[in-house]
Design an enzyme around this catalytic site. Structure first.
Site, PDB file in Angstrom:
ATOM      1  N   SER A 152     -25.393 -15.187  27.391  1.00 54.59           N
ATOM      2  CA  SER A 152     -25.458 -14.493  28.713  1.00 54.59           C
ATOM      3  C   SER A 152     -26.331 -13.495  28.752  1.00 54.59           C
ATOM      4  O   SER A 152     -26.150 -12.409  28.012  1.00 54.59           O
ATOM      5  CB  SER A 152     -24.235 -14.269  29.314  1.00 54.59           C
ATOM      6  OG  SER A 152     -24.188 -13.673  30.480  1.00 54.59           O
ATOM      7  N   GLU A 191     -25.239 -10.935  30.519  1.00 58.15           N
ATOM      8  CA  GLU A 191     -24.362  -9.994  30.667  1.00 58.15           C
ATOM      9  C   GLU A 191     -24.289  -9.395  29.086  1.00 58.15           C
ATOM     10  O   GLU A 191     -23.766  -8.078  28.948  1.00 58.15           O
ATOM     11  CB  GLU A 191     -22.949 -10.549  30.810  1.00 58.15           C
ATOM     12  CG  GLU A 191     -23.085 -11.030  32.532  1.00 58.15           C
ATOM     13  CD  GLU A 191     -22.892  -9.740  33.334  1.00 58.15           C
ATOM     14  OE1 GLU A 191     -22.302  -8.723  32.818  1.00 58.15           O
ATOM     15  OE2 GLU A 191     -23.618 -10.031  34.365  1.00 58.15           O
ATOM     16  N   TYR A 241     -15.872  -9.593  28.981  1.00 61.18           N
ATOM     17  CA  TYR A 241     -16.626 -10.836  28.827  1.00 61.18           C
ATOM     18  C   TYR A 241     -18.144 -10.678  28.047  1.00 61.18           C
ATOM     19  O   TYR A 241     -18.294 -11.517  27.341  1.00 61.18           O
ATOM     20  CB  TYR A 241     -17.056 -11.246  30.454  1.00 61.18           C
ATOM     21  CG  TYR A 241     -17.987 -12.396  30.552  1.00 61.18           C
ATOM     22  CD1 TYR A 241     -17.641 -13.653  30.255  1.00 61.18           C
ATOM     23  CD2 TYR A 241     -19.434 -12.180  30.991  1.00 61.18           C
ATOM     24  CE1 TYR A 241     -18.489 -14.910  30.440  1.00 61.18           C
ATOM     25  CE2 TYR A 241     -20.360 -13.175  30.909  1.00 61.18           C
ATOM     26  CZ  TYR A 241     -19.788 -14.459  30.716  1.00 61.18           C
ATOM     27  OH  TYR A 241     -20.898 -15.596  30.800  1.00 61.18           O
ATOM     28  N   LYS A 277     -19.071 -12.434  24.646  1.00 62.82           N
ATOM     29  CA  LYS A 277     -20.226 -13.056  24.446  1.00 62.82           C
ATOM     30  C   LYS A 277     -21.154 -12.698  23.366  1.00 62.82           C
ATOM     31  O   LYS A 277     -22.107 -13.437  22.681  1.00 62.82           O
ATOM     32  CB  LYS A 277     -21.014 -13.232  25.772  1.00 62.82           C
ATOM     33  CG  LYS A 277     -20.590 -14.119  26.777  1.00 62.82           C
ATOM     34  CD  LYS A 277     -20.899 -15.768  26.702  1.00 62.82           C
ATOM     35  CE  LYS A 277     -20.396 -16.655  27.590  1.00 62.82           C
ATOM     36  NZ  LYS A 277     -20.338 -17.899  27.333  1.00 62.82           N
ATOM     37  N   HIS A 293     -27.584 -18.126  36.817  1.00 59.72           N
ATOM     38  CA  HIS A 293     -27.976 -19.338  37.496  1.00 59.72           C
ATOM     39  C   HIS A 293     -26.861 -20.034  38.333  1.00 59.72           C
ATOM     40  O   HIS A 293     -25.905 -19.989  38.028  1.00 59.72           O
ATOM     41  CB  HIS A 293     -28.686 -20.090  36.623  1.00 59.72           C
ATOM     42  CG  HIS A 293     -27.691 -20.533  35.387  1.00 59.72           C
ATOM     43  ND1 HIS A 293     -27.514 -19.645  34.538  1.00 59.72           N
ATOM     44  CD2 HIS A 293     -26.680 -21.608  35.003  1.00 59.72           C
ATOM     45  CE1 HIS A 293     -26.708 -20.068  33.293  1.00 59.72           C
ATOM     46  NE2 HIS A 293     -26.403 -21.224  33.632  1.00 59.72           N
TER      47      HIS A 293
HETATM   48  P1  NDP Z   1     -17.995 -22.321  34.925  1.00 52.93           P
HETATM   49  O1  NDP Z   1     -16.899 -21.337  35.066  1.00 52.93           O
HETATM   50  O2  NDP Z   1     -18.472 -23.094  35.872  1.00 52.93           O
HETATM   51  O3  NDP Z   1     -17.395 -23.403  33.688  1.00 52.93           O
HETATM   52  C1  NDP Z   1     -16.631 -22.924  32.677  1.00 52.93           C
HETATM   53  C2  NDP Z   1     -15.967 -24.138  32.039  1.00 52.93           C
HETATM   54  O4  NDP Z   1     -15.189 -23.871  30.776  1.00 52.93           O
HETATM   55  C3  NDP Z   1     -15.123 -25.051  32.912  1.00 52.93           C
HETATM   56  O5  NDP Z   1     -15.525 -26.384  32.722  1.00 52.93           O
HETATM   57  C4  NDP Z   1     -13.795 -24.643  32.410  1.00 52.93           C
HETATM   58  O6  NDP Z   1     -12.675 -25.700  32.537  1.00 52.93           O
HETATM   59  C5  NDP Z   1     -14.056 -24.526  31.043  1.00 52.93           C
HETATM   60  N1  NDP Z   1     -12.854 -23.855  30.176  1.00 52.93           N
HETATM   61  C6  NDP Z   1     -12.366 -22.662  30.470  1.00 52.93           C
HETATM   62  N2  NDP Z   1     -11.598 -22.237  29.462  1.00 52.93           N
HETATM   63  C7  NDP Z   1     -11.227 -23.355  28.632  1.00 52.93           C
HETATM   64  C8  NDP Z   1     -10.598 -23.711  27.476  1.00 52.93           C
HETATM   65  N3  NDP Z   1      -9.663 -22.561  27.215  1.00 52.93           N
HETATM   66  N4  NDP Z   1     -10.787 -24.666  26.787  1.00 52.93           N
HETATM   67  C9  NDP Z   1     -11.769 -25.679  27.172  1.00 52.93           C
HETATM   68  N5  NDP Z   1     -12.544 -25.536  28.279  1.00 52.93           N
HETATM   69  C10 NDP Z   1     -12.236 -24.190  28.963  1.00 52.93           C
HETATM   70  O7  NDP Z   1     -19.162 -21.724  34.074  1.00 52.93           O
HETATM   71  P2  NDP Z   1     -20.847 -22.144  34.228  1.00 52.93           P
HETATM   72  O8  NDP Z   1     -20.899 -23.735  34.182  1.00 52.93           O
HETATM   73  O9  NDP Z   1     -21.354 -21.443  35.448  1.00 52.93           O
HETATM   74  O10 NDP Z   1     -21.292 -21.530  32.724  1.00 52.93           O
HETATM   75  C11 NDP Z   1     -21.362 -22.344  31.603  1.00 52.93           C
HETATM   76  C12 NDP Z   1     -21.449 -21.474  30.480  1.00 52.93           C
HETATM   77  O11 NDP Z   1     -22.645 -20.738  30.715  1.00 52.93           O
HETATM   78  C13 NDP Z   1     -20.332 -20.356  30.374  1.00 52.93           C
HETATM   79  O12 NDP Z   1     -19.741 -20.230  29.041  1.00 52.93           O
HETATM   80  C14 NDP Z   1     -20.723 -19.090  30.967  1.00 52.93           C
HETATM   81  O13 NDP Z   1     -20.008 -17.929  30.506  1.00 52.93           O
HETATM   82  C15 NDP Z   1     -22.050 -19.325  30.333  1.00 52.93           C
HETATM   83  N6  NDP Z   1     -23.296 -18.555  31.252  1.00 52.93           N
HETATM   84  C16 NDP Z   1     -23.360 -18.707  32.790  1.00 52.93           C
HETATM   85  C17 NDP Z   1     -24.082 -18.111  33.355  1.00 52.93           C
HETATM   86  C18 NDP Z   1     -24.343 -18.476  34.928  1.00 52.93           C
HETATM   87  O14 NDP Z   1     -25.016 -17.878  35.669  1.00 52.93           O
HETATM   88  N7  NDP Z   1     -23.505 -19.482  35.203  1.00 52.93           N
HETATM   89  C19 NDP Z   1     -25.202 -17.174  32.906  1.00 52.93           C
HETATM   90  C20 NDP Z   1     -25.074 -17.054  31.497  1.00 52.93           C
HETATM   91  C21 NDP Z   1     -24.192 -17.844  30.523  1.00 52.93           C
HETATM   92  P3  NDP Z   1     -12.038 -25.753  33.809  1.00 52.93           P
HETATM   93  O15 NDP Z   1     -12.671 -26.516  34.761  1.00 52.93           O
HETATM   94  O16 NDP Z   1     -10.605 -26.316  33.503  1.00 52.93           O
HETATM   95  O17 NDP Z   1     -11.465 -24.207  34.263  1.00 52.93           O
HETATM   96  P1  GDP Z   2     -22.142 -11.719  36.948  1.00 52.92           P
HETATM   97  O1  GDP Z   2     -23.505 -10.997  36.968  1.00 52.92           O
HETATM   98  O2  GDP Z   2     -21.919 -12.544  36.019  1.00 52.92           O
HETATM   99  O3  GDP Z   2     -21.105 -10.680  37.119  1.00 52.92           O
HETATM  100  O4  GDP Z   2     -22.294 -12.501  38.647  1.00 52.92           O
HETATM  101  P2  GDP Z   2     -21.421 -12.109  39.805  1.00 52.92           P
HETATM  102  O5  GDP Z   2     -22.029 -13.200  40.852  1.00 52.92           O
HETATM  103  O6  GDP Z   2     -20.091 -12.130  39.729  1.00 52.92           O
HETATM  104  O7  GDP Z   2     -21.810 -10.920  40.279  1.00 52.92           O
HETATM  105  C1  GDP Z   2     -23.196 -10.273  40.365  1.00 52.92           C
HETATM  106  C2  GDP Z   2     -23.343  -8.832  40.893  1.00 52.92           C
HETATM  107  O8  GDP Z   2     -22.791  -8.715  42.318  1.00 52.92           O
HETATM  108  C3  GDP Z   2     -22.586  -7.816  40.329  1.00 52.92           C
HETATM  109  O9  GDP Z   2     -23.169  -6.636  39.980  1.00 52.92           O
HETATM  110  C4  GDP Z   2     -21.409  -7.499  41.121  1.00 52.92           C
HETATM  111  O10 GDP Z   2     -20.668  -6.192  41.064  1.00 52.92           O
HETATM  112  C5  GDP Z   2     -22.004  -7.772  42.573  1.00 52.92           C
HETATM  113  N1  GDP Z   2     -21.099  -8.021  43.676  1.00 52.92           N
HETATM  114  C6  GDP Z   2     -20.875  -7.384  44.702  1.00 52.92           C
HETATM  115  N2  GDP Z   2     -20.080  -7.681  45.645  1.00 52.92           N
HETATM  116  C7  GDP Z   2     -19.472  -8.786  44.904  1.00 52.92           C
HETATM  117  C8  GDP Z   2     -18.258  -9.649  45.425  1.00 52.92           C
HETATM  118  O11 GDP Z   2     -17.662  -9.658  46.358  1.00 52.92           O
HETATM  119  N3  GDP Z   2     -18.055 -10.571  44.371  1.00 52.92           N
HETATM  120  C9  GDP Z   2     -18.673 -10.571  43.195  1.00 52.92           C
HETATM  121  N4  GDP Z   2     -18.569 -11.788  42.247  1.00 52.92           N
HETATM  122  N5  GDP Z   2     -19.566 -10.010  42.940  1.00 52.92           N
HETATM  123  C10 GDP Z   2     -20.129  -9.054  43.540  1.00 52.92           C
END
Ligand code: NDP
Ligand code: GDP
Length: 325
Positions: free
Chosen positions: A128, A130, A152, A156, A182
């Site tokens: 990520s 992050e 987090y 990562k 994304h």
């Molecule tokens: P989501 O939060 O939508 O999905 C996370 C998934 O992990 C869910 O299916 C959740 O299951 C599962 N999960 C959580 N804990 C466990 C566990 N203990 N055992 C098995 N499964 C578990 O994330 P995204 O789809 O958005 O992201 C996918 C990956 O990419 C993540 O690792 C995220 O950190 C990383 N990432 C995402 C970005 C983004 O912008 N979306 C950017 C960069 C990295 P359940 O449905 O049961 O909660």
């Molecule tokens: P992140 O980049 O994985 O932390 O994705 P988020 O969508 O949770 O947050 C993106 C940015 O939006 C961060 O800098 C947050 O501090 C900012 N932000 C501002 N207001 C909010 C809010 O109400 N909720 C969340 N989730 N983020 C917020």
């Protein structure tokens, strides 16, 4: 024989889009799911894309290596996508140890299961942006040093280096995709993009008066999840594993994202957005901006959806969802 893909985190946003993408390519798709008391809600994202009946879900947990080994023996995967994580930055301050166990050690468990049971397979680690946190360079590449700003981000970084180390120690075909934020209509409601598009839909339809947010000055490089799962697959089609930044190369503030979303329904954000310190973070990632030149040159990847189009798609989906409630 069809190639077999095993996805952890299949019920999440990326898991759903990746499943649809791989099924389209003719893969057999298997997913690891953790047991929940709300089992009907578990497959909602897969259902939304119409693929819930086409994937096979297996009961396991990233924190339970024995469950992973059992699943690996059953599936015998060709490709493994480790997407599971406690993925919400804000929650990672409330549950730092769980985040370390799932997002960090969970990835090491997946790598161990791969080394022991499927050493010839190809492994994708969901790293990520992050990890860049308090970014050391104005535009981040694969070479930019990490400076995570949340439990987090710290977890990562551990997972990322574990994937690199398994590649170098055991010759695993492990790739790490350093994906910038994304989004999509399937993004969790707690993330700012979806919180905004859902809020806009509620305000437009008279179900809410305002929308409370935290730091409007934060800037992110936002792309569409559909584009980003294609990059994951492309990484596993290369001769060797590597690290790749995946980003759009455009950074936008939360304020401008919000303005865009309100504009799509003819409203002004200034009339509806309030600031609530509850949504501010103990340590902020102020600005992220990625350079995906390597992904473009090596994988032939580039994004196809711009932020305005993404926001419009999300607002439209939320208008339909809220209207149907
Ligand atoms: P989501 O939060 O939508 O999905 C996370 C998934 O992990 C869910 O299916 C959740 O299951 C599962 N999960 C959580 N804990 C466990 C566990 N203990 N055992 C098995 N499964 C578990 O994330 P995204 O789809 O958005 O992201 C996918 C990956 O990419 C993540 O690792 C995220 O950190 C990383 N990432 C995402 C970005 C983004 O912008 N979306 C950017 C960069 C990295 P359940 O449905 O049961 O909660
Ligand atoms: P992140 O980049 O994985 O932390 O994705 P988020 O969508 O949770 O947050 C993106 C940015 O939006 C961060 O800098 C947050 O501090 C900012 N932000 C501002 N207001 C909010 C809010 O109400 N909720 C969340 N989730 N983020 C917020």
């Amino acid at each position: 024989m069809a190639r077999r893909a095993l996805i952890s985190g299949i019920t999440g946003q990326d898991g759903a889009y990746l499943s649809a993408f791989l099924l389209e390519k003719g893969y057999e798709v298997f997913g690891i799911v953790r047991r929940s008391s709300a089992s009907e809600a578990m497959t909602a994202k897969l259902k939304w894309l119409g693929v819930d009946q086409s994937v096979r879900l297996l009961d396991g947990n990233l924190t339970d290596l024995s469950s992973l080994i059992r699943i690996f023996r059953e599936v015998r995967p060709d490709e493994i996508y480790n997407l599971a994580a406690q993925s919400f930055v804000q929650s990672s301050w409330n549950q730092p140890l769980l985040t370390a166990q799932v997002t960090g050690v969970g990835a090491a468990n997946m790598l161990e299961a791969t080394r022991l049971e499927a050493p010839g397979s190809r492994f994708y680690q969901a790293s990520s942006s992050e990890m860049f946190g308090m970014a050391r360079e104005p535009v981040q590449t694969e070479q930019t040093p990490f400076y995570p700003r949340s439990p987090y981000g710290v977890a990562k970084v551990f997972a990322h280096w574990s994937a690199v180390n398994y590649r170098e120690s055991f010759g695993l075909h492990a790739s790490s995709g350093i994906l910038f934020n994304h989004e999509s209509p399937l993004r969790g409601l707690e993330f700012v993009t979806r919180k905004v598009t859902d809020g806009v839909a509620r305000i437009k339809l008279g179900r809410a008066g305002n929308l409370a947010l935290g730091n409007l000055d934060a800037r992110r490089d936002w792309g569409h999840a559909r584009d980003y799962v294609r990059a994951m697959w492309l990484m596993l089609q290369q001769d060797r594993g590597d690290n790749y930044v995946v980003a759009t190369g455009v950074t936008t503030s939360v304020r401008d994202l919000c303005r865009m979303a309100f504009e799509t329904v003819g409203l002004e954000m200034e009339d509806h957005v309030t600031i609530d310190q509850r949504f501010a973070r103990p340590a902020e990632v102020d600005v992220l901006l990625g350079n995906a030149s390597k992904a473009k040159a090596v994988l032939g990847w580039q994004p196809t959806v711009g932020l305005r189009e993404l926001v419009a798609e999300m607002v439209e989906a939320d208008l339909k969802r809220v209207a149907a409630e």
